[in-house]
Motif scaffolding. Structure first.
Motif, PDB file in Angstrom:
ATOM      1  N   LEU A  37      90.343  50.899  15.278  1.00 34.14           N
ATOM      2  CA  LEU A  37      90.923  50.604  13.968  1.00 34.14           C
ATOM      3  C   LEU A  37      90.030  49.720  13.104  1.00 34.14           C
ATOM      4  O   LEU A  37      89.765  50.044  11.937  1.00 34.14           O
ATOM      5  CB  LEU A  37      92.298  49.950  14.143  1.00 34.14           C
ATOM      6  CG  LEU A  37      93.094  49.717  12.856  1.00 34.14           C
ATOM      7  CD1 LEU A  37      93.313  51.031  12.123  1.00 34.14           C
ATOM      8  CD2 LEU A  37      94.432  49.061  13.179  1.00 34.14           C
ATOM      9  N   SER A  38      89.559  48.608  13.665  1.00 40.66           N
ATOM     10  CA  SER A  38      88.741  47.689  12.864  1.00 40.66           C
ATOM     11  C   SER A  38      87.487  48.367  12.335  1.00 40.66           C
ATOM     12  O   SER A  38      87.129  48.233  11.156  1.00 40.66           O
ATOM     13  CB  SER A  38      88.357  46.456  13.692  1.00 40.66           C
ATOM     14  OG  SER A  38      89.497  45.717  14.044  1.00 40.66           O
ATOM     15  N   ASP A  39      86.803  49.117  13.215  1.00 38.82           N
ATOM     16  CA  ASP A  39      85.582  49.804  12.796  1.00 38.82           C
ATOM     17  C   ASP A  39      85.874  50.865  11.745  1.00 38.82           C
ATOM     18  O   ASP A  39      85.141  50.993  10.754  1.00 38.82           O
ATOM     19  CB  ASP A  39      84.893  50.452  14.004  1.00 38.82           C
ATOM     20  CG  ASP A  39      84.315  49.415  14.963  1.00 38.82           C
ATOM     21  OD1 ASP A  39      84.100  48.274  14.521  1.00 38.82           O
ATOM     22  OD2 ASP A  39      84.086  49.762  16.134  1.00 38.82           O
ATOM     23  N   ILE A  40      86.938  51.627  11.952  1.00 37.20           N
ATOM     24  CA  ILE A  40      87.280  52.701  11.017  1.00 37.20           C
ATOM     25  C   ILE A  40      87.603  52.132   9.641  1.00 37.20           C
ATOM     26  O   ILE A  40      87.153  52.651   8.617  1.00 37.20           O
ATOM     27  CB  ILE A  40      88.472  53.530  11.543  1.00 37.20           C
ATOM     28  CG1 ILE A  40      88.043  54.373  12.748  1.00 37.20           C
ATOM     29  CG2 ILE A  40      89.054  54.397  10.441  1.00 37.20           C
ATOM     30  CD1 ILE A  40      87.063  55.489  12.401  1.00 37.20           C
ATOM     31  N   LEU A  41      88.384  51.051   9.603  1.00 31.53           N
ATOM     32  CA  LEU A  41      88.738  50.452   8.312  1.00 31.53           C
ATOM     33  C   LEU A  41      87.497  49.942   7.584  1.00 31.53           C
ATOM     34  O   LEU A  41      87.375  50.098   6.362  1.00 31.53           O
ATOM     35  CB  LEU A  41      89.740  49.315   8.520  1.00 31.53           C
ATOM     36  CG  LEU A  41      91.133  49.732   9.025  1.00 31.53           C
ATOM     37  CD1 LEU A  41      91.985  48.508   9.307  1.00 31.53           C
ATOM     38  CD2 LEU A  41      91.824  50.647   8.019  1.00 31.53           C
ATOM     39  N   GLU A  42      86.592  49.346   8.318  1.00 31.71           N
ATOM     40  CA  GLU A  42      85.359  48.865   7.703  1.00 31.71           C
ATOM     41  C   GLU A  42      84.507  50.048   7.220  1.00 31.71           C
ATOM     42  O   GLU A  42      83.902  49.999   6.141  1.00 31.71           O
ATOM     43  CB  GLU A  42      84.571  48.027   8.712  1.00 31.71           C
ATOM     44  CG  GLU A  42      83.279  47.441   8.157  1.00 31.71           C
ATOM     45  CD  GLU A  42      83.510  46.460   7.024  1.00 31.71           C
ATOM     46  OE1 GLU A  42      82.594  46.290   6.200  1.00 31.71           O
ATOM     47  OE2 GLU A  42      84.608  45.863   6.959  1.00 31.71           O
ATOM     48  N   LEU A  43      84.493  51.102   8.000  1.00 33.51           N
ATOM     49  CA  LEU A  43      83.715  52.282   7.621  1.00 33.51           C
ATOM     50  C   LEU A  43      84.278  52.927   6.358  1.00 33.51           C
ATOM     51  O   LEU A  43      83.532  53.340   5.458  1.00 33.51           O
ATOM     52  CB  LEU A  43      83.713  53.290   8.764  1.00 33.51           C
ATOM     53  CG  LEU A  43      82.976  52.863  10.041  1.00 33.51           C
ATOM     54  CD1 LEU A  43      83.196  53.885  11.145  1.00 33.51           C
ATOM     55  CD2 LEU A  43      81.500  52.674   9.776  1.00 33.51           C
ATOM     56  N   ILE A  44      85.620  53.012   6.280  1.00 28.73           N
ATOM     57  CA  ILE A  44      86.240  53.584   5.089  1.00 28.73           C
ATOM     58  C   ILE A  44      85.857  52.773   3.858  1.00 28.73           C
ATOM     59  O   ILE A  44      85.501  53.313   2.811  1.00 28.73           O
ATOM     60  CB  ILE A  44      87.776  53.626   5.244  1.00 28.73           C
ATOM     61  CG1 ILE A  44      88.174  54.643   6.318  1.00 28.73           C
ATOM     62  CG2 ILE A  44      88.444  53.970   3.925  1.00 28.73           C
ATOM     63  CD1 ILE A  44      89.658  54.675   6.614  1.00 28.73           C
ATOM     64  N   LEU A  45      85.895  51.450   3.997  1.00 30.69           N
ATOM     65  CA  LEU A  45      85.599  50.577   2.867  1.00 30.69           C
ATOM     66  C   LEU A  45      84.141  50.699   2.440  1.00 30.69           C
ATOM     67  O   LEU A  45      83.824  50.691   1.252  1.00 30.69           O
ATOM     68  CB  LEU A  45      85.922  49.124   3.240  1.00 30.69           C
ATOM     69  CG  LEU A  45      85.872  48.109   2.109  1.00 30.69           C
ATOM     70  CD1 LEU A  45      86.871  48.469   1.015  1.00 30.69           C
ATOM     71  CD2 LEU A  45      86.168  46.711   2.633  1.00 30.69           C
ATOM     72  N   GLN A  46      83.241  50.840   3.407  1.00 32.59           N
ATOM     73  CA  GLN A  46      81.813  50.896   3.075  1.00 32.59           C
ATOM     74  C   GLN A  46      81.373  52.251   2.541  1.00 32.59           C
ATOM     75  O   GLN A  46      80.284  52.379   1.993  1.00 32.59           O
ATOM     76  CB  GLN A  46      80.980  50.523   4.311  1.00 32.59           C
ATOM     77  CG  GLN A  46      81.116  49.064   4.715  1.00 32.59           C
ATOM     78  CD  GLN A  46      80.171  48.695   5.848  1.00 32.59           C
ATOM     79  OE1 GLN A  46      79.232  49.414   6.145  1.00 32.59           O
ATOM     80  NE2 GLN A  46      80.424  47.549   6.462  1.00 32.59           N
TER      81      GLN A  46
END
Length: 611
Positions: free
Chosen positions: A204-213
């Motif tokens: 979850l944490s990685d995916i959310l950061e990836l979506i934002l970037q």
């Protein structure tokens, strides 16, 4: 896109949609929680900044839902039951902080004072805040202050934030047309809250950061992470969609309720408002213009959220599809620039029984061309969409049956309308007047049951109780349209019924010397009708109302005769409190009515015993 004539809302235009989308994306780069734009002199656009931090999306290990704050959102509940809607806890907290600790309210009040239109907007989780802001304004300004200011909400890729009770409240209040939710066909963010934190927390944490970037194209997404995340969301979305589809097809099946409550915790979140699915027919290629499918029915929206997230065909590469589900969340601005998000492209989903299965004939071919994305759905998806439409028709049929039973013709020759409920109400009004002409009143006469007319009144009471208990049961089973409880005629009849008949129920209760106080076992038919009246008049619920205060008098009378829980001073204070409240209600123009029983006889009896 204005759907409901009853609401005063902001009519959208292509220019407003474009401005809202642009400022929603820009809001991500600002330090403050929201930004405004002055691009339009007559419209204030407020765009909210979203968050991609895990703690701002989930509270605990499951779905993070919590009851709404009834002081901020008093309408977000099921009226009769007093059951509050549930919303995403962290999103609610963020909005409450925004409401209390920023200049947001000042911006809104300034626009209201200038009679400006207001458009709330947001991308991704900014859209979740925009939805709450709009719900707050509908309650605060439209219901409480009766200000008919045009405003609305447009979101882009917003997640689900509220449960079915919130959806019900929005439809009941005829607020659906205030909310327009744009969703790219494969965007995973509008579906991600269907999965509990436990099932997606590994990535979850990685995916959310990836979506934002993705917005800055600064990162390459790991296909394996994207695929695992998609599969977990899809599995949980399937559980919710199947759960709801079963409920639509078998609405009275109790096995589903036991299984779902005992073994399966499904996401509470459900869609509300008008959804615009930005779809593209697969056989037309990636560069084909998108069709925008407009859907109002929240059950149909729920099914499409699931079915549009599946692989379009077996030849599609899963890794590529998973990556697309993430990148789609930041493709709204690109789609806007390609003239995709335009009102001319809207196709309304309706009349499914007529159109969805049609393959031959002029009309069918026209529908097939315009609704290409629908025709590519599998048979299960189509059946679920049909079930969603049929469920609404079934509820409407139930409502029409109730209305018909209220309007039976007394004579086929004269065609004089005589409402069954109103006939019974008139009979008890006559009984009340007749018994009130003597030494006692109709409450005391009914309690004594000395005359045949008292017996007839009791039969009448039981007939009315049966009618209203059936109606209340249908409301609780959700077998009636969402707006049924605010139907003016129902509220008016329910209020007359409660004021005339509840004193008789109380008299019958104390005639048989039941154990607990009446208020502890008060029938739902009076609680519901009281809540309907109070909701219509925008007043708070009162446990002791103008129709049941005599039960409190009876309890004080019991204490005088056989003290148990109160001293004589406490009984006198209780009597004075009730008398004061009765006198206040006698002066209240909203309450004064020939149907209200003021309890003068029993109050005087209690007063005599206290002297």
């Amino acid at each position: 896109m204005a759907i409901e004539k009853e609401s005063v809302k902001l009519n959208l235009s292509n220019e407003l949609i474009k401005a809202a989308c642009i400022v929603s994306m820009k809001a991500h780069d600002h330090n403050q929680d929201y930004v405004t734009t002055s691009s339009f002199t007559e419209v204030l656009i407020i765009a909210f900044k979203g968050s991609m931090a895990v703690n701002d999306l989930y509270d605990g290990d499951h779905f993070g839902e919590t009851n709404v704050d009834s002081s901020v959102f008093p309408s977000l509940q099921r009226i009769g039951e007093g059951q509050l809607a549930k919303v995403n806890g962290p999103v609610l907290l963020k909005f409450i902080n925004l409401l209390n600790n920023s200049g947001f309210k000042y911006e809104v009040e300034k626009a209201v004072n200038k009679n400006k239109k207001i458009l709330f907007t947001g991308h991704s989780f900014g859209g979740a805040i925009a939805n709450l802001a709009t719900l707050w304004m509908l309650d605060e300004y439209t219901r409480k202050q009766n200000i008919k200011l045009p405003f609305g909400c447009v979101t882009f890729g917003s997640p689900l934030i509220g449960d079915g009770t919130l959806t019900h409240a929005v439809r009941r209040e005829k607020w659906t047309g205030h909310f327009t939710q744009f969703v790219m066909e494969h965007d995973i963010v509008p579906r991600m809250m269907l999965a509990p934190k436990t099932s997606v927390k590994e990535h979850l944490s990685d995916i959310l950061e990836l979506i934002l970037q993705q917005k800055a194209n600064r990162v390459t997404i790991d296909p394996n992470q994207a695929k695992d995340f998609l599969e977990n969301v899809l599995v949980n979305a399937s559980t919710v969609a199947n759960h709801d589809a079963f409920d639509l097809m078998e609405p009275t099946n109790s096995l589903k309720e036991r299984l779902s409550s005992d073994f399966i915790k499904v996401s509470p979140y459900r869609p509300f408002g008008i959804y615009v699915f930005c779809t593209r027919a697969e056989d037309l290629g990636a560069n084909a213009p998108r069709q925008q499918l407009v859907v109002e029915n929240p059950n149909a929206v729920m099914q499409l959220l699931f079915y549009f997230l599946q692989l379009p065909n077996e030849d599609q590469d899963l890794d590529q599809f998973a990556l697309q589900s993430l990148t789609d969340n930041f493709s709204y601005e690109q789609e806007l620039n390609n003239n995709g998000l335009r009102l001319e492209n809207l196709v309304y989903l309706k009349n499914l029984n007529i159109d969805l299965w049609t393959s031959n004939g002029t009309t069918g071919e026209a529908v097939r061309t315009s609704n290409q994305a629908l025709f590519e759905l599998n048979a299960s998806a189509k059946w679920c969409l049909l079930a969603a439409e049929e469920a609404e028709k079934r509820k409407k049929d139930n409502e029409n049956q109730i209305k018909e039973n209220m309007r039976k013709y007394k004579s086929d020759q004269t065609k004089i309308k005589a409402k069954i409920i109103e006939d019974l109400l008139d009979e008890v009004r006559n009984y009340k007047q007749k018994q009130g002409d003597g030494e006692n009143d109709y409450y005391e006469a009914f309690k004594l049951q000395n005359e045949y007319v008292d017996f007839q009144a009791n039969v009448n009471r039981l007939e009315q109780a049966k009618i209203w208990d059936v109606i209340i049961e249908m409301v609780m089973r959700k077998d009636l349209p969402d707006e049924f409880e605010v139907w003016d005629e129902l509220v008016a009849l329910g209020t007359c019924f409660r004021r005339l008949y509840e004193p008789l129920d109380i008299a019958n209760y104390y005639r048989h010397a039941k154990g607990d106080g009446y208020l502890a076992v008060r029938p739902k038919r009076y609680k519901f009708t009281q809540r309907w009246y109070e909701h219509k008049n925008v007043t708070r619920f009162e446990l002791v109302s103008e129709s049941n205060f005599v039960a409190e008098v009876e309890e004080l009378m019991k204490e005088v005769i056989k003290p148990k829980n109160k001293t004589i001073e406490e009984i006198k204070q209780g009597f004075e409190s009730i008398t004061k409240k009765v006198n206040e209600r006698i002066c209240d123009e909203k309450i004064v009515n020939e149907d209200v029983f003021w309890g003068k006889y029993i109050l005087s009896k209690l007063q005599e015993k206290l002297v």
